[in-house]
Motif scaffolding. Structure first.
Motif, PDB file in Angstrom:
ATOM      1  N   GLU A 185       0.620  -1.285   0.207  1.00 53.90           N
ATOM      2  CA  GLU A 185      -0.081  -0.059  -0.106  1.00 53.90           C
ATOM      3  C   GLU A 185       0.552   0.546   0.115  1.00 53.90           C
ATOM      4  O   GLU A 185       0.653   2.387  -0.895  1.00 53.90           O
ATOM      5  CB  GLU A 185      -0.735   0.219   1.397  1.00 53.90           C
ATOM      6  CG  GLU A 185      -1.941   1.179   0.963  1.00 53.90           C
ATOM      7  CD  GLU A 185      -2.908   0.837   2.806  1.00 53.90           C
ATOM      8  OE1 GLU A 185      -3.857   1.900   2.230  1.00 53.90           O
ATOM      9  OE2 GLU A 185      -2.782   0.004   3.060  1.00 53.90           O
ATOM     10  N   THR A 187       1.283   3.722  -3.095  1.00 58.00           N
ATOM     11  CA  THR A 187       1.416   5.426  -2.600  1.00 58.00           C
ATOM     12  C   THR A 187       2.493   5.727  -3.434  1.00 58.00           C
ATOM     13  O   THR A 187       2.378   7.553  -4.092  1.00 58.00           O
ATOM     14  CB  THR A 187       0.835   5.328  -0.901  1.00 58.00           C
ATOM     15  OG1 THR A 187      -0.207   4.417  -0.741  1.00 58.00           O
ATOM     16  CG2 THR A 187       0.629   6.510  -0.626  1.00 58.00           C
ATOM     17  N   GLU A 246       2.692   6.677  -6.763  1.00 53.33           N
ATOM     18  CA  GLU A 246       1.972   7.888  -7.061  1.00 53.33           C
ATOM     19  C   GLU A 246       1.673   8.661  -6.631  1.00 53.33           C
ATOM     20  O   GLU A 246       1.754   9.742  -8.485  1.00 53.33           O
ATOM     21  CB  GLU A 246       0.107   7.427  -6.141  1.00 53.33           C
ATOM     22  CG  GLU A 246      -0.696   8.166  -6.808  1.00 53.33           C
ATOM     23  CD  GLU A 246      -2.156   8.191  -6.372  1.00 53.33           C
ATOM     24  OE1 GLU A 246      -3.105   8.419  -6.650  1.00 53.33           O
ATOM     25  OE2 GLU A 246      -2.208   7.078  -5.329  1.00 53.33           O
ATOM     26  N   ARG A 275      -2.590   4.717   3.610  1.00 53.84           N
ATOM     27  CA  ARG A 275      -2.170   5.224   2.684  1.00 53.84           C
ATOM     28  C   ARG A 275      -3.142   7.097   3.074  1.00 53.84           C
ATOM     29  O   ARG A 275      -2.555   8.295   1.961  1.00 53.84           O
ATOM     30  CB  ARG A 275      -3.630   5.259   1.399  1.00 53.84           C
ATOM     31  CG  ARG A 275      -3.967   6.039   0.499  1.00 53.84           C
ATOM     32  CD  ARG A 275      -4.250   5.160  -0.799  1.00 53.84           C
ATOM     33  NE  ARG A 275      -3.174   5.982  -2.100  1.00 53.84           N
ATOM     34  CZ  ARG A 275      -4.990   7.312  -2.742  1.00 53.84           C
ATOM     35  NH1 ARG A 275      -5.579   7.166  -1.843  1.00 53.84           N
ATOM     36  NH2 ARG A 275      -4.484   7.291  -4.091  1.00 53.84           N
ATOM     37  N   TYR A 281      -1.098  10.500   2.366  1.00 51.45           N
ATOM     38  CA  TYR A 281      -1.406  12.059   1.625  1.00 51.45           C
ATOM     39  C   TYR A 281      -1.586  12.853   2.522  1.00 51.45           C
ATOM     40  O   TYR A 281      -0.996  14.040   2.349  1.00 51.45           O
ATOM     41  CB  TYR A 281      -2.825  11.567   1.003  1.00 51.45           C
ATOM     42  CG  TYR A 281      -2.409  11.384  -0.385  1.00 51.45           C
ATOM     43  CD1 TYR A 281      -1.814  12.485  -1.159  1.00 51.45           C
ATOM     44  CD2 TYR A 281      -2.561   9.876  -0.955  1.00 51.45           C
ATOM     45  CE1 TYR A 281      -1.355  12.182  -2.725  1.00 51.45           C
ATOM     46  CE2 TYR A 281      -2.307   9.841  -1.792  1.00 51.45           C
ATOM     47  CZ  TYR A 281      -1.757  11.675  -2.900  1.00 51.45           C
ATOM     48  OH  TYR A 281      -1.549  10.169  -4.556  1.00 51.45           O
TER      49      TYR A 281
END
Length: 91
Positions: free
Chosen positions: A42, A46, A49, A78, A82
């Motif tokens: 995960e 992330t 990304e 995640r 962020y």
């Protein structure tokens, strides 16, 4: 990205469908970063990304530094990743 957790391989296949092709050197960085930091799939996904959003291409050193930042701040989800990225104004 689909919010359900995918393996790194699944996510790389998804990105390939979207036109992001990773060479052997990039795949090596991805694997190295995951093993070096002990990150979950995960968090690796992330970090990938975030790297692509911030750099518009894969940048291995940026990707590894994102994973290191997650580890330094004990990030495991995640959503928390962020939040940290937004606080640091990375993207």
């Amino acid at each position: 990205m689909n919010k359900s957790v995918k393996t790194v391989e699944d996510y790389l296949s998804y990105l390939a469908e979207k036109g992001f092709i990773f060479g052997e050197d990039a795949l090596g960085f991805i694997s190295f970063g995951q093993h070096y930091t002990g990150a979950s799939d995960e968090l690796v996904n992330t970090a990938l990304e975030i790297t692509l959003k911030a750099q518009k291409q894969f940048d291995g050193s940026f990707y590894v530094s994102v994973l290191e930042m997650f580890k330094e701040h004990d990030i495991v989800k995640r959503k928390d990743a962020y939040k940290l990225i937004e606080e640091r104004k990375i993207i």
